[in-house]
Write an enzyme that holds these catalytic residues in place. Structure first.
Site, PDB file in Angstrom:
ATOM      1  N   ASP A  44      39.172 -37.057  40.304  1.00 36.64           N
ATOM      2  CA  ASP A  44      39.730 -38.115  39.444  1.00 36.64           C
ATOM      3  C   ASP A  44      41.178 -38.387  39.846  1.00 36.64           C
ATOM      4  O   ASP A  44      42.080 -37.869  39.255  1.00 36.64           O
ATOM      5  CB  ASP A  44      39.618 -37.673  37.983  1.00 36.64           C
ATOM      6  CG  ASP A  44      40.108 -38.717  37.005  1.00 36.64           C
ATOM      7  OD1 ASP A  44      40.268 -39.880  37.400  1.00 36.64           O
ATOM      8  OD2 ASP A  44      40.336 -38.357  35.825  1.00 36.64           O
ATOM      9  N   ASP A  69      47.827 -41.323  39.845  1.00 34.95           N
ATOM     10  CA  ASP A  69      48.286 -40.304  38.886  1.00 34.95           C
ATOM     11  C   ASP A  69      47.136 -39.356  38.542  1.00 34.95           C
ATOM     12  O   ASP A  69      45.963 -39.732  38.551  1.00 34.95           O
ATOM     13  CB  ASP A  69      48.854 -40.952  37.617  1.00 34.95           C
ATOM     14  CG  ASP A  69      47.869 -41.867  36.919  1.00 34.95           C
ATOM     15  OD1 ASP A  69      47.312 -42.769  37.594  1.00 34.95           O
ATOM     16  OD2 ASP A  69      47.630 -41.691  35.709  1.00 34.95           O
ATOM     17  N   HIS A  98      43.693 -45.133  40.951  1.00 31.39           N
ATOM     18  CA  HIS A  98      44.986 -44.625  40.453  1.00 31.39           C
ATOM     19  C   HIS A  98      45.376 -43.353  41.191  1.00 31.39           C
ATOM     20  O   HIS A  98      44.525 -42.526  41.546  1.00 31.39           O
ATOM     21  CB  HIS A  98      44.960 -44.409  38.938  1.00 31.39           C
ATOM     22  CG  HIS A  98      43.981 -43.371  38.450  1.00 31.39           C
ATOM     23  ND1 HIS A  98      44.306 -42.047  38.383  1.00 31.39           N
ATOM     24  CD2 HIS A  98      42.708 -43.480  37.997  1.00 31.39           C
ATOM     25  CE1 HIS A  98      43.268 -41.367  37.898  1.00 31.39           C
ATOM     26  NE2 HIS A  98      42.278 -42.210  37.663  1.00 31.39           N
ATOM     27  N   HIS A 104      39.601 -33.716  34.903  1.00 32.74           N
ATOM     28  CA  HIS A 104      40.493 -33.088  33.915  1.00 32.74           C
ATOM     29  C   HIS A 104      40.226 -31.594  33.742  1.00 32.74           C
ATOM     30  O   HIS A 104      40.870 -30.958  32.929  1.00 32.74           O
ATOM     31  CB  HIS A 104      40.428 -33.768  32.538  1.00 32.74           C
ATOM     32  CG  HIS A 104      40.775 -35.226  32.565  1.00 32.74           C
ATOM     33  ND1 HIS A 104      41.133 -35.924  31.436  1.00 32.74           N
ATOM     34  CD2 HIS A 104      40.806 -36.135  33.562  1.00 32.74           C
ATOM     35  CE1 HIS A 104      41.353 -37.196  31.758  1.00 32.74           C
ATOM     36  NE2 HIS A 104      41.152 -37.346  33.045  1.00 32.74           N
ATOM     37  N   GLU A 164      36.121 -44.596  40.589  1.00 30.73           N
ATOM     38  CA  GLU A 164      36.287 -43.495  39.624  1.00 30.73           C
ATOM     39  C   GLU A 164      35.047 -42.606  39.705  1.00 30.73           C
ATOM     40  O   GLU A 164      34.001 -43.018  40.209  1.00 30.73           O
ATOM     41  CB  GLU A 164      36.435 -44.074  38.195  1.00 30.73           C
ATOM     42  CG  GLU A 164      37.787 -44.720  37.921  1.00 30.73           C
ATOM     43  CD  GLU A 164      38.790 -43.768  37.259  1.00 30.73           C
ATOM     44  OE1 GLU A 164      38.581 -42.541  37.326  1.00 30.73           O
ATOM     45  OE2 GLU A 164      39.785 -44.277  36.697  1.00 30.73           O
ATOM     46  N   GLU A 209      47.128 -44.669  35.182  1.00 31.38           N
ATOM     47  CA  GLU A 209      45.844 -44.972  34.533  1.00 31.38           C
ATOM     48  C   GLU A 209      45.558 -44.007  33.401  1.00 31.38           C
ATOM     49  O   GLU A 209      45.046 -44.379  32.360  1.00 31.38           O
ATOM     50  CB  GLU A 209      44.707 -44.920  35.564  1.00 31.38           C
ATOM     51  CG  GLU A 209      43.347 -45.426  35.038  1.00 31.38           C
ATOM     52  CD  GLU A 209      42.482 -44.362  34.361  1.00 31.38           C
ATOM     53  OE1 GLU A 209      41.533 -44.751  33.662  1.00 31.38           O
ATOM     54  OE2 GLU A 209      42.759 -43.138  34.497  1.00 31.38           O
ATOM     55  N   GLU A 210      45.910 -42.737  33.625  1.00 29.73           N
ATOM     56  CA  GLU A 210      45.548 -41.695  32.653  1.00 29.73           C
ATOM     57  C   GLU A 210      46.259 -41.872  31.321  1.00 29.73           C
ATOM     58  O   GLU A 210      45.848 -41.309  30.311  1.00 29.73           O
ATOM     59  CB  GLU A 210      45.875 -40.304  33.240  1.00 29.73           C
ATOM     60  CG  GLU A 210      45.069 -39.938  34.472  1.00 29.73           C
ATOM     61  CD  GLU A 210      43.588 -39.672  34.168  1.00 29.73           C
ATOM     62  OE1 GLU A 210      43.182 -39.737  32.992  1.00 29.73           O
ATOM     63  OE2 GLU A 210      42.851 -39.421  35.130  1.00 29.73           O
TER      64      GLU A 210
END
Lengths: 423, 423
Positions: free
Chosen positions: B134, B103, B101, B393, B192, B168-169
């Site tokens: 990530d 995003d 992903h 994150h 990931e 995805e998030e």
């Protein structure tokens, strides 16, 4: 015509005027910081009765001298205290303070009030509006007593000191200031909404805020963290145990026979965590700690702190991460009079005289300015008022008009019995 | 020169170019709704390799046809998906999807980032910035594999489908759209941030919101109410029991031997009450419910609901005031491949070839788009990526550069083994 008949007649004669006065002070939204306009009406009313009237602005610096002062503001310019004194004929006559607060809690969502939050509207036997029950209705009941005595030309041996104070709902600055100004008496009567029950003992109450620590982690590997909610539940359970322990002795007392939890610990808020997928790092528990009428605030706090200190015996966690408590917000000491105080007998007798039944005598489940009068002013205090307990602070608050006048009669008779007529 | 030596050499040759490309996509803050500029760079890069490149805007109406679609928006105009396909030589060659992903989650307080939230700055072995771990670093690792195969002129029998997806998030709309567009393969590899562990099983996760009722009352007469916090603690304890019950079988599995709670129920928020001196009327419990790799979302929800239904056996209260649950927010199905899937063996062998030690094979503690590929696309999925799990994150997120290139080597070798060279 007996004295009681004269009193009834005189109250009946001025009924409309009393209700209009109550409506007028209800129409002034005297929330904290906005008490001046309502107090102006009280001042004018007391002056019309030719009393010695004292109006002053409480001073933050002076208030700070009292350990009971727990301010939420420093400026009282729009919040005067008003006191009117009906002097007795003899310096050693038994004196009485009639204490009542003029401040009201906020009305909340005005749209929810059926009859208007500050309308004073009368429907059947009820007069509606914020503060009617808590406690402008009570204040009018004791004012009626005072005016009836004046109207009937009765000369009392002792002083009657009528106090309209500010700030009861948020800490008691008004009553502290009145004590500091030198107002003393042999008894204080507070017509808070007791539903005409007589409360010779009044509970104190303290607000607490407890912080419980955890260790945050991602929810997917929550075993890497420590949940502050799990630890908070241990504290929650110990609060319940402390409540149980503290209430054992009160339950045996006649005064609390109808109350399953005489001095409750109410856990009002339990808030842990900030994100669904994280282990909560902090939990905050807020509540109200009932203080027994026979203990001081410091004694009650010490017992609470000991419970927190002892948590380490239940869970080692609390050794490294001790639970902390702050005492903020409501901070009312307990108050009361001895159970053999003569004023208590006088009130009970007059209640029976007027109501033709025995009064309910109990301990209040809430705090009043009586705690300050008792613990700071060294003046015994009794609560007896016409308001409906459950309507205090609620939408569509009202006072029952017949109870207001019955209470006024009983207070009139009791002041006369206590201060004694000088023939 | 062996194949592995050629691969190492070719990666080494283009190292600077790969890092510059990673820096370029990190410098585009591709948070939800702002993915277009980063995707433009991906598109150009894939086109430079002469791949068949497909760029499209996912459509809300189409996405709604999937039961797995859990939208937080309806418009994807600034959020294209990008797919590049390296066609295999044989229609029945074994194909692979490289899914990642684009995003990233928000950077939070920018002032807290030591090297800038979108700088791509390199310090020692670390490249810094939101999304490096990530999972833009992982995306670059699989892109290196693709380009290395092209650079070395290797012809594969099966297709390699490189997917740079959005969203995805916050729910997986990008991968759902790619499945709906018809992209299929025999296996999917998702880089990931697994710290180079191999995850043939990936946990699903659902966010829940539970509401527990009480009855309000004044704190001084708290016995007249019912505390929603007390009732909430019963629910809290049953959530822990449910977690224990659901994890028993997983703990026995080799894949989860180092994980004390393979599919956790994280209770992230517990909020009851609004006022210290009132009995709390409602408690809201929010958390994350881990879904086992061998169950569907609906099966997991049914077991949760049964626990709520059974609360009445513990406390009659819940008969009149049933506890309700809403499933809102994260809603990721579990994913994975069989444990005897040949691609798993290929990855393990190549890991050992490159790293000279056995890989760690485990079940992921978090959800990925692999769940959608497996449950909606019917494509087995394996997670294997270079990022640091704990930095996802978080502020000062970084990727370790040596791990990125090692991962790229292992993926290159594994694609070749899986798709097979056509001599």
């Amino acid at each position: 015509m007996t004295l009681i008949e004269k009193i009834k007649d005189n109250i009946e004669l001025h009924k409309e005027s009393y209700l209009e006065y109550l409506q007028a002070i209800v129409k002034e939204p005297s929330t904290i910081g906005y008490e001046a306009s309502a107090q102006k009406l009280v001042e004018e009313r007391l002056k019309a009765s030719k009393l010695d009237v004292d109006v002053w602005i409480p001073q933050h610096e002076e208030l700070q001298k009292s350990e009971f002062y727990n301010p939420i503001r420093e400026n009282y310019d729009e919040s005067p205290n008003v006191v009117g004194v009906l002097k007795g004929t003899q310096p050693d006559g038994r004196s009485i303070i009639l204490n009542g607060h003029i401040d009201v809690v906020p009305a909340g969502d005005l749209a929810k009030w059926e009859h208007g939050a500050y309308s004073g509207k009368i429907v059947d036997n009820k007069l509606y509006g914020r503060g009617t029950t808590d406690m402008k209705g009570g204040n009018v009941a004791s004012l009626i007593a005072l005016e009836t005595i004046i109207n009937l030309g009765i000369k009392l041996k002792g002083d009657v000191i009528y106090q309209s104070v500010i700030e009861e709902e948020t800490g008691g600055a008004g009553t502290i200031s009145a004590i500091q100004r030198g107002y003393k008496a042999d008894i204080a009567l507070i017509p808070e909404p007791s539903e005409m029950k007589i409360f010779p003992k009044q509970q104190g109450s303290l607000w607490f805020e407890i912080k419980v620590k955890g260790i945050s982690a991602h929810g997917g590997t929550r075993y890497e963290g420590v949940s502050s909610v799990e630890k908070g539940i241990i504290v929650f359970n110990q609060l319940l145990e402390l409540e149980e322990k503290r209430n054992k002795k009160y339950r045996k007392q006649e005064l609390y026979k109808d109350n399953p939890i005489p001095i409750p610990i109410n856990i009002g808020q339990f808030n842990g965590g900030i994100f669904p997928s994280s282990v909560p790092e902090e939990t905050v528990i807020k509540g109200r700690y009932g203080v027994g009428p026979d203990e001081t605030i410091n004694e009650a706090k010490a017992e609470f702190q000991k419970m927190l200190d002892d948590l380490v015996e239940i869970d080692q966690w609390f050794e490294k991460y001790p639970v902390t408590v702050k005492w903020e917000g409501i901070h009312l000491p307990p108050g009361g009079s001895d159970l053999d105080h003569p004023m208590l007998e006088i009130l009970k007798d007059n209640y029976e005289e007027v109501e033709h039944e025995k009064p309910i005598v109990a301990g209040s489940t809430w705090g009043t300015d009586g705690g300050l009068l008792t613990q700071y002013g060294n003046i015994p205090s009794i609560v007896f008022g016409p308001g409906t307990t459950s309507m205090a602070h609620f939408t569509d608050e009202y006072i029952e008009i017949d109870k207001l006048f019955k209470t006024a009669e009983i207070i009139t008779l009791s002041i006369i019995d206590w201060c004694e007529i000088d023939d």
